[in-house]
Design an enzyme around this catalytic site. Sequence first.
Site, PDB file in Angstrom:
ATOM      1  N   CYS A   2       0.878  -1.248  -0.105  1.00 14.89           N
ATOM      2  CA  CYS A   2       0.121  -0.293   0.006  1.00 14.89           C
ATOM      3  C   CYS A   2       0.933   1.289   0.054  1.00 14.89           C
ATOM      4  O   CYS A   2       1.645   1.446   0.883  1.00 14.89           O
ATOM      5  CB  CYS A   2      -0.902   0.150   1.523  1.00 14.89           C
ATOM      6  SG  CYS A   2      -1.846   1.495   1.538  1.00 14.89           S
ATOM      7  N   GLU A 113      -4.049   0.882  -6.188  1.00 14.87           N
ATOM      8  CA  GLU A 113      -2.954   0.083  -6.527  1.00 14.87           C
ATOM      9  C   GLU A 113      -2.791   0.141  -8.155  1.00 14.87           C
ATOM     10  O   GLU A 113      -3.602   0.652  -8.710  1.00 14.87           O
ATOM     11  CB  GLU A 113      -3.235  -1.562  -6.113  1.00 14.87           C
ATOM     12  CG  GLU A 113      -2.934  -1.929  -4.683  1.00 14.87           C
ATOM     13  CD  GLU A 113      -1.569  -1.763  -4.329  1.00 14.87           C
ATOM     14  OE1 GLU A 113      -0.760  -1.667  -5.038  1.00 14.87           O
ATOM     15  OE2 GLU A 113      -1.538  -2.005  -3.060  1.00 14.87           O
TER      16      GLU A 113
END
Length: 247
Positions: A2, A113
């Site tokens: 992340c 992402e």
Amino acid sequence: MCGRYASSRQPDELAEEFEIDELRLQEPLTESYNVAPTDDVYAVLERPPHEDKASSERQLRSVRWGLVPSWAKDVKIGNRMINARMETVAEKPAYRRAFAKRRCLLPADGYFEWYATEAKDARGKPRKQPYFITPKDGGVLAMAGLYELWPDPGKAEDDPGRWLWSCTVITTEAEDSLGRIHDRMPLMVERERWDEWLDPTRPGDVELLTPAAPGHLEAFPVSTLVSNVRNDGRELIEPLPIEEAWG
């Protein structure tokens, strides 16, 4: 991993959502749709009971994203410690002490992402399409995190700014519906487990490291503007028409 997320909720909203006892903020953070490593972020945490208090106190604080262990010689170590893998967080020296008693929740609207597509750029490398991953019901994400306090050796012991508060996001294997985008995702803590996760008197153990039930998140392509940290605005989390995405 992340490496970017969105955080637009105000302190009063978070205080109500997470049942905060005390706001420990000098000033509210600016809402951001492109939170990046080394930025200050909101963290929900509980401090152990003190002599004048019978129970733990749940606080909302701003902390630096990128964990700096108390033993670090330089704050720059935090630049590469934005994520801690769930599988090793209880063992690695940089994280195990924090996992034992300094766990936190990092509120987010959602996270980003990048998916490597079959399309190629001018250099022949795969074009990466960013996706925004967020709760289907529009609720807040409670990402599992750890926090640390680092004493700045360049400041006097009585300097109130001597202690740097920092954090890291714990990651786990992505659930099946998200694995095609990236094989890792933040470890989410479900509401009914918040108390247990935050309790500083509860030792850290593998039972705490339970991924949230799958199926509550949705992912959609968004503008590549998010790839540049200088861009920030709600347009970064607006769904991109599928015909404009690289697929």
